[in-house]
Design a protein around this motif. Structure first.
Motif, PDB file in Angstrom:
ATOM      1  N   GLN A 131       6.317   5.452   8.466  1.00 50.83           N
ATOM      2  CA  GLN A 131       5.350   6.116   7.592  1.00 50.83           C
ATOM      3  C   GLN A 131       5.370   5.471   6.211  1.00 50.83           C
ATOM      4  O   GLN A 131       6.354   4.869   5.811  1.00 50.83           O
ATOM      5  CB  GLN A 131       5.670   7.606   7.474  1.00 50.83           C
ATOM      6  CG  GLN A 131       5.568   8.345   8.782  1.00 50.83           C
ATOM      7  CD  GLN A 131       5.953   9.807   8.639  1.00 50.83           C
ATOM      8  OE1 GLN A 131       6.300  10.284   7.566  1.00 50.83           O
ATOM      9  NE2 GLN A 131       5.906  10.515   9.758  1.00 50.83           N
ATOM     10  N   THR A 132       4.283   5.648   5.487  1.00 47.10           N
ATOM     11  CA  THR A 132       4.176   5.070   4.147  1.00 47.10           C
ATOM     12  C   THR A 132       4.659   6.065   3.091  1.00 47.10           C
ATOM     13  O   THR A 132       4.734   7.276   3.348  1.00 47.10           O
ATOM     14  CB  THR A 132       2.720   4.685   3.820  1.00 47.10           C
ATOM     15  OG1 THR A 132       1.951   5.885   3.731  1.00 47.10           O
ATOM     16  CG2 THR A 132       2.138   3.751   4.870  1.00 47.10           C
ATOM     17  N   LEU A 133       4.927   5.538   1.915  1.00 46.20           N
ATOM     18  CA  LEU A 133       5.283   6.397   0.788  1.00 46.20           C
ATOM     19  C   LEU A 133       4.140   7.364   0.496  1.00 46.20           C
ATOM     20  O   LEU A 133       4.378   8.550   0.244  1.00 46.20           O
ATOM     21  CB  LEU A 133       5.609   5.567  -0.451  1.00 46.20           C
ATOM     22  CG  LEU A 133       5.887   6.357  -1.735  1.00 46.20           C
ATOM     23  CD1 LEU A 133       7.092   7.271  -1.551  1.00 46.20           C
ATOM     24  CD2 LEU A 133       6.101   5.415  -2.898  1.00 46.20           C
ATOM     25  N   ASN A 134       2.903   6.892   0.548  1.00 44.36           N
ATOM     26  CA  ASN A 134       1.752   7.763   0.279  1.00 44.36           C
ATOM     27  C   ASN A 134       1.703   8.961   1.218  1.00 44.36           C
ATOM     28  O   ASN A 134       1.269  10.039   0.835  1.00 44.36           O
ATOM     29  CB  ASN A 134       0.437   6.976   0.386  1.00 44.36           C
ATOM     30  CG  ASN A 134       0.224   6.059  -0.795  1.00 44.36           C
ATOM     31  OD1 ASN A 134       0.871   6.205  -1.829  1.00 44.36           O
ATOM     32  ND2 ASN A 134      -0.667   5.101  -0.638  1.00 44.36           N
ATOM     33  N   GLN A 135       2.160   8.781   2.448  1.00 45.86           N
ATOM     34  CA  GLN A 135       2.169   9.879   3.408  1.00 45.86           C
ATOM     35  C   GLN A 135       3.249  10.906   3.085  1.00 45.86           C
ATOM     36  O   GLN A 135       3.169  12.043   3.535  1.00 45.86           O
ATOM     37  CB  GLN A 135       2.404   9.349   4.828  1.00 45.86           C
ATOM     38  CG  GLN A 135       1.264   8.532   5.389  1.00 45.86           C
ATOM     39  CD  GLN A 135       1.652   7.887   6.709  1.00 45.86           C
ATOM     40  OE1 GLN A 135       2.628   7.148   6.793  1.00 45.86           O
ATOM     41  NE2 GLN A 135       0.870   8.175   7.753  1.00 45.86           N
ATOM     42  N   ASN A 136       4.263  10.525   2.328  1.00 39.90           N
ATOM     43  CA  ASN A 136       5.433  11.378   2.120  1.00 39.90           C
ATOM     44  C   ASN A 136       5.684  11.803   0.680  1.00 39.90           C
ATOM     45  O   ASN A 136       6.424  12.754   0.435  1.00 39.90           O
ATOM     46  CB  ASN A 136       6.683  10.656   2.644  1.00 39.90           C
ATOM     47  CG  ASN A 136       6.681  10.547   4.132  1.00 39.90           C
ATOM     48  OD1 ASN A 136       7.056  11.486   4.820  1.00 39.90           O
ATOM     49  ND2 ASN A 136       6.233   9.418   4.659  1.00 39.90           N
ATOM     50  N   GLU A 137       5.099  11.108  -0.270  1.00 38.56           N
ATOM     51  CA  GLU A 137       5.395  11.317  -1.688  1.00 38.56           C
ATOM     52  C   GLU A 137       5.191  12.767  -2.126  1.00 38.56           C
ATOM     53  O   GLU A 137       6.059  13.359  -2.777  1.00 38.56           O
ATOM     54  CB  GLU A 137       4.534  10.377  -2.520  1.00 38.56           C
ATOM     55  CG  GLU A 137       4.923  10.272  -3.963  1.00 38.56           C
ATOM     56  CD  GLU A 137       4.118   9.172  -4.637  1.00 38.56           C
ATOM     57  OE1 GLU A 137       4.743   8.329  -5.299  1.00 38.56           O
ATOM     58  OE2 GLU A 137       2.879   9.162  -4.506  1.00 38.56           O
ATOM     59  N   ALA A 138       4.073  13.365  -1.773  1.00 38.45           N
ATOM     60  CA  ALA A 138       3.776  14.741  -2.203  1.00 38.45           C
ATOM     61  C   ALA A 138       4.768  15.742  -1.620  1.00 38.45           C
ATOM     62  O   ALA A 138       5.049  16.775  -2.229  1.00 38.45           O
ATOM     63  CB  ALA A 138       2.351  15.122  -1.807  1.00 38.45           C
TER      64      ALA A 138
END
Length: 160
Positions: A131-138
């Motif tokens: 997974q990408t950071l964008n998928q997990n950051e929030a």
């Protein structure tokens, strides 16, 4: 009975039920705007840190937030926002990525200079390599920031 409990509570001095170890003559705190010293992370991350610190202190102490010249002053800089691979697999690839956030904090206690510090606080959370950071950051950032703020509070107000 109520009178004796009131006297007992008043007689406790610096003890509080939240675990703070603040002198009774400390009444106010100030959180100066945190800034960023890194390119990564959301643009509003320093503001998020500011607000979380203010909320945590207000929720866990009886101190009054003032814009300047508080008895306690916190200020700092976001110094790290890194994603690094961790947990190598048999294929010599990372099984997880780790988001690590670091904040340099300067704490000033105007009533007791021996409590002052300039220290780095960091915390991390892992997410799947697929997974990408964008998928997990929030999802990850609130947990990371909550832990950093709790550590800052423990060092400054609880004197741990």
């Amino acid at each position: 009975m109520i009178t004796s409990l009131s006297l007992l509570a008043v007689g406790c001095g610096v003890y509080s039920f939240t675990g703070t170890n603040l002198s009774p003559d400390i009444k106010t705190f100030t959180v100066l705007n945190f800034n960023t010293g890194v390119a990564g992370g959301p643009a509003n991350l320093p503001t998020q840190i500011n607000e979380k610190i203010k909320e945590y202190f207000q929720r866990n102490t009886s101190l009054t937030l003032v814009p300047n010249n508080g008895d306690l002053v916190l200020e700092g800089t976001l110094t790290g926002y890194d994603v690094v691979p961790v947990a190598p697999t048999a294929n010599d690839q990372a099984g997880f990525n780790r988001l690590n956030v670091t904040v340099q904090v300067r704490f000033t206690n105007t009533k007791d200079e021996t409590k002052n510090f300039d220290q780095s606080f960091s915390f991390y959370a892992d997410f799947p390599q697929s997974q990408t950071l964008n998928q997990n950051e929030a999802r990850l950032l609130p947990t990371i920031l909550d832990q950093i703020v709790q550590n800052i509070f423990n060092k400054s107000a609880a004197d741990w």
